[in-house]
Design an enzyme around this catalytic site. Sequence first.
Site, PDB file in Angstrom:
ATOM      1  CG  HIS A   1      -1.943   0.997   1.160  1.00 61.85           C
ATOM      2  ND1 HIS A   1      -3.682   0.952   0.447  1.00 61.85           N
ATOM      3  CD2 HIS A   1      -1.649   2.664   1.519  1.00 61.85           C
ATOM      4  CE1 HIS A   1      -3.500   2.212   0.588  1.00 61.85           C
ATOM      5  NE2 HIS A   1      -3.106   2.847   1.269  1.00 61.85           N
ATOM      6  CB  CYS A   2       2.326   3.017  -2.983  1.00 60.71           C
ATOM      7  SG  CYS A   2       3.022   4.556  -2.883  1.00 60.71           S
ATOM      8  CB  VAL A   3       1.221   6.644   2.209  1.00 58.17           C
ATOM      9  CG1 VAL A   3       1.116   5.903   3.237  1.00 58.17           C
ATOM     10  CG2 VAL A   3       2.666   7.300   2.396  1.00 58.17           C
TER      11      VAL A   3
ATOM     12  CG  ASN B   1      -4.723   2.740  -4.899  1.00 49.71           C
ATOM     13  OD1 ASN B   1      -5.474   1.862  -4.555  1.00 49.71           O
ATOM     14  ND2 ASN B   1      -5.005   3.128  -7.179  1.00 49.71           N
TER      15      ASN B   1
END
Length: 295
Positions: free
Chosen positions: A144-146, A150
């Site tokens: 999960h990429c801040v 997304n």
Amino acid sequence: MEINLFKLCSGLRVLGYFMILLVAGIIGISYYAVVFLTCGPQLLRGGFHSFLSFAIVIIFHVLLILLLWSYFRVVFKDPGSVPENWRAVSAEENLGVGSSLAAVDDGFERRSRGGYCIHCQNGKPPRCHHCSVCQRCVLKMDHHCVWVVNCVGARNYKFFLLFLLYTFLETTMDTVVLLPSFINFFADAKNHSSTPSNLALVFLAFVLNLAFALSLLCFLVMHASLLSSNTTSVEVHEKKGTVRWKYDLGRKMNFEQVFGTKKSLWFFPLFSQDDLHNIPALGGLDFPTRSDVEA
Ligand SMILES: [Zn+2]
Ligand SMILES: [Zn+2]
């Protein structure tokens, strides 16, 4: 305890929107420092400096368009969700790929094989993982990429890699272009040849771009190694101890499983209809294994 954890994860989602503003801010500062403060005055001087600055401005804009295009594709593209009431095709096939669902009945077996998600109460295709921030299962979840608010998964991993690549190239170029101004920073500050706010801006832009270029280089090297072995960030631990990873189809095929086979589209956040149709990995539900390829 669990409620607190979920609250923390929802907090991460809110932080994500702040990250978009931060990305916009960094781009804005770099744009002003490189295009207006550094290349702009050189353009008016004529001769070789003018030509060089013109080339830098063009490359800067091309990379900016490519990185923003890739960025928005990662942000808005669904990384892949599990269809409702998803079930593996057959027990035999499940045993073959090692993610059994129909073949086992007790809950413990299901969980240990990763075939069922207790949170979503739905089947879990191979390489799928539950994201506690998105609160749903994501197909071939990488992480999960801040920065992109997304999850990065089966359907947007290529866009994420292109975003990494173009941002690395852009920040590296910015660092090189701003280096002379950075070296002159203290002399300029003494001579008052530039306004303090512009000096501070060039200084800030240089430090930010250098920091990003260095950290992106580490990410790029890491993801290039994952890509070449057809592994996700989540699977790195799973893979430990295995002689050869079951999804490792050889470098060329591993690359095509993410980037597609159409060479003209490799550098753009797009897929051809043929690839979407012929490469099941891009859909995220089905993945060929080494035994399929060698058979
Ligand atoms: Zn789930
Ligand atoms: Zn997520």
